[in-house]
Design a protein around this motif. Structure first.
Motif, PDB file in Angstrom:
ATOM      1  N   GLN A  70       0.794  -1.228   0.000  1.00 60.08           N
ATOM      2  CA  GLN A  70       0.000   0.000   0.000  1.00 60.08           C
ATOM      3  C   GLN A  70       0.829   1.282   0.000  1.00 60.08           C
ATOM      4  O   GLN A  70       0.429   2.274  -0.623  1.00 60.08           O
ATOM      5  CB  GLN A  70      -0.979   0.008   1.178  1.00 60.08           C
ATOM      6  CG  GLN A  70      -2.212  -0.843   0.926  1.00 60.08           C
ATOM      7  CD  GLN A  70      -3.367  -0.491   1.855  1.00 60.08           C
ATOM      8  OE1 GLN A  70      -3.320   0.464   2.620  1.00 60.08           O
ATOM      9  NE2 GLN A  70      -4.414  -1.287   1.791  1.00 60.08           N
ATOM     10  N   GLY A  71       1.962   1.300   0.674  1.00 59.96           N
ATOM     11  CA  GLY A  71       2.773   2.514   0.698  1.00 59.96           C
ATOM     12  C   GLY A  71       3.184   2.951  -0.692  1.00 59.96           C
ATOM     13  O   GLY A  71       2.890   4.073  -1.124  1.00 59.96           O
TER      14      GLY A  71
ATOM     15  N   LYS B 228      14.719  11.298   2.743  1.00 60.40           N
ATOM     16  CA  LYS B 228      16.148  11.252   3.041  1.00 60.40           C
ATOM     17  C   LYS B 228      16.583   9.877   3.530  1.00 60.40           C
ATOM     18  O   LYS B 228      17.727   9.469   3.324  1.00 60.40           O
ATOM     19  CB  LYS B 228      16.494  12.320   4.084  1.00 60.40           C
ATOM     20  CG  LYS B 228      16.266  13.739   3.591  1.00 60.40           C
ATOM     21  CD  LYS B 228      16.451  14.751   4.715  1.00 60.40           C
ATOM     22  CE  LYS B 228      16.085  16.157   4.240  1.00 60.40           C
ATOM     23  NZ  LYS B 228      16.184  17.153   5.338  1.00 60.40           N
ATOM     24  N   ALA B 229      15.669   9.166   4.186  1.00 65.10           N
ATOM     25  CA  ALA B 229      15.965   7.818   4.685  1.00 65.10           C
ATOM     26  C   ALA B 229      15.514   6.750   3.692  1.00 65.10           C
ATOM     27  O   ALA B 229      15.610   5.560   3.979  1.00 65.10           O
ATOM     28  CB  ALA B 229      15.270   7.596   6.030  1.00 65.10           C
ATOM     29  N   GLY B 230      15.039   7.182   2.544  1.00 65.77           N
ATOM     30  CA  GLY B 230      14.438   6.249   1.592  1.00 65.77           C
ATOM     31  C   GLY B 230      15.419   5.613   0.626  1.00 65.77           C
ATOM     32  O   GLY B 230      16.481   6.159   0.330  1.00 65.77           O
TER      33      GLY B 230
ATOM     34  N   GLN C 209      10.525   4.866   1.365  1.00 62.86           N
ATOM     35  CA  GLN C 209      10.638   4.486  -0.040  1.00 62.86           C
ATOM     36  C   GLN C 209       9.611   5.242  -0.876  1.00 62.86           C
ATOM     37  O   GLN C 209       9.922   5.779  -1.946  1.00 62.86           O
ATOM     38  CB  GLN C 209      10.435   2.972  -0.228  1.00 62.86           C
ATOM     39  CG  GLN C 209      10.391   2.561  -1.706  1.00 62.86           C
ATOM     40  CD  GLN C 209      10.265   1.060  -1.920  1.00 62.86           C
ATOM     41  OE1 GLN C 209      11.213   0.422  -2.365  1.00 62.86           O
ATOM     42  NE2 GLN C 209       9.107   0.492  -1.612  1.00 62.86           N
ATOM     43  N   SER C 210       8.370   5.309  -0.390  1.00 62.19           N
ATOM     44  CA  SER C 210       7.313   5.963  -1.171  1.00 62.19           C
ATOM     45  C   SER C 210       7.537   7.464  -1.300  1.00 62.19           C
ATOM     46  O   SER C 210       7.199   8.072  -2.316  1.00 62.19           O
ATOM     47  CB  SER C 210       5.940   5.678  -0.551  1.00 62.19           C
ATOM     48  OG  SER C 210       5.728   6.417   0.643  1.00 62.19           O
ATOM     49  N   LYS C 211       8.131   8.084  -0.274  1.00 62.35           N
ATOM     50  CA  LYS C 211       8.372   9.524  -0.345  1.00 62.35           C
ATOM     51  C   LYS C 211       9.572   9.851  -1.234  1.00 62.35           C
ATOM     52  O   LYS C 211       9.585  10.887  -1.906  1.00 62.35           O
ATOM     53  CB  LYS C 211       8.552  10.096   1.064  1.00 62.35           C
ATOM     54  CG  LYS C 211       7.294   9.998   1.924  1.00 62.35           C
ATOM     55  CD  LYS C 211       6.156  10.888   1.439  1.00 62.35           C
ATOM     56  CE  LYS C 211       5.059  10.208   0.693  1.00 62.35           C
ATOM     57  NZ  LYS C 211       3.974  11.125   0.292  1.00 62.35           N
ATOM     58  N   LEU C 212      10.577   8.967  -1.255  1.00 57.66           N
ATOM     59  CA  LEU C 212      11.644   9.108  -2.250  1.00 57.66           C
ATOM     60  C   LEU C 212      11.066   8.930  -3.652  1.00 57.66           C
ATOM     61  O   LEU C 212      11.454   9.641  -4.590  1.00 57.66           O
ATOM     62  CB  LEU C 212      12.749   8.082  -1.995  1.00 57.66           C
ATOM     63  CG  LEU C 212      13.880   8.035  -3.038  1.00 57.66           C
ATOM     64  CD1 LEU C 212      14.594   9.384  -3.165  1.00 57.66           C
ATOM     65  CD2 LEU C 212      14.879   6.927  -2.698  1.00 57.66           C
TER      66      LEU C 212
END
Length: 287
Positions: free
Chosen positions: A106-107, A143-145, A166-169
């Motif tokens: 889902q993310g 940044k952590a993605g 991951q999804s925000k990257l």
């Protein structure tokens, strides 16, 4: 001068609702793209009341369903020739791994792939606008993605931070490649970090679990209100200051330098191709 038209995804609560209200106040006709008809109708009534506008409407769109996204885009294009602003705001964080109706985690499925398909299906009406704007709500969590190409749907070793980052990257990489592909059009594409906002993003979409927890979190003094969190999205959607700016990442209405891993062109291009394959993009829909 014709009324400008905006679409806001995830418009039934939090920053999406705040963005809807402010755009309506500024004279836009706003389409609230929401998954739930019940929650959408309640939010529509609230948006009409707070904005004083009558030019707001609800259209159902489940970003966890490729079929629903296609139906929404077709319905919109049958009714409107132009789209001035698309605010890709909807987002989820799932404590436990869950899948969309198409089998995506889902993310990545909702936060990225749903918006990826929706945006590409709306490129023509965006091109028809005087100056189309695409605004992607990302997060400093990028940044952590890392894009986990070996297991993008996180079938192994799932955790919510890994999924969300991951999804925000993905939102940032999508913004950069899309801006390049649209460089010869009047469309701009930018993304943003809204800050730490107290919204319903951690609430289970199906059960509502977490609603009271997130309500309490939102009252903590170091969390922004949805209205404050929405300010940069509204700025990118409306301000003449950024009329010619594209492919950038903003925080507090200011252009920010991205971390090195988000500037990796090879990763961004590979991820774009993967995204096209996942949503089964048709040849005529590719840029």
């Amino acid at each position: 001068m014709s009324t400008k038209i905006a679409i806001v995804t995830g418009a039934n609560s939090g920053m999406g609702l705040a963005t809807t209200i402010e755009l309506a106040r500024q004279g836009y006709r706003v389409i609230m793209a929401c998954r739930s008809e019940k929650r959408g109708q309640q939010a529509l009534e609230e948006a009409l009341r707070q904005s004083g506008s009558t030019a707001i409407e609800l259209m159902l769109c489940d970003l966890g369903s490729l079929e629903s996204i296609r139906h929404f885009a077709q319905s919109f294009r049958e009714r409107y020739d132009t789209l001035d602003v698309l605010v890709n705001n909807a987002g989820v964080v799932m404590l436990k791994r869950q899948e969309t109706s198409d089998g995506f985690e889902q993310g990545i499925g909702i936060n990225h792939l749903g918006h990826f398909l929706l945006t590409l299906l709306l490129i023509e009406p965006l091109k028809a606008a005087e100056q189309g704007r695409i605004v992607n709500v990302s997060s400093g969590a990028y940044k952590a993605g890392k894009i986990h190409f070996e297991d993008p749907h996180l079938n192994k070793g799932y955790n919510p931070i890994k999924s969300y980052a991951q999804s925000k990257l993905a939102n940032v990489l999508f913004t950069r490649v899309l801006a390049r592909k649209l460089a010869d059009t009047r469309i701009t594409v930018n993304c943003l970090h809204p800050g730490a906002v107290g919204t319903s993003i951690g609430v289970d979409r199906n059960t509502g679990f977490g609603t009271r927890i997130m309500a309490l979190v939102g009252k903590l003094p170091f969390f922004l209100s949805p209205e404050d969190g929405a300010q940069t999205a509204i700025y990118l959607a409306t301000s003449p200051e950024v009329a010619g700016v594209t492919g950038r990442y903003f925080y507090q209405q200011k252009d920010q330098e991205l971390k090195v891993h988000a500037l990796d062109t090879a990763t961004a291009e590979r991820f774009w191709t993967w995204s096209e394959e996942q949503v089964v993009l048709r040849p005529e829909e590719k840029l």
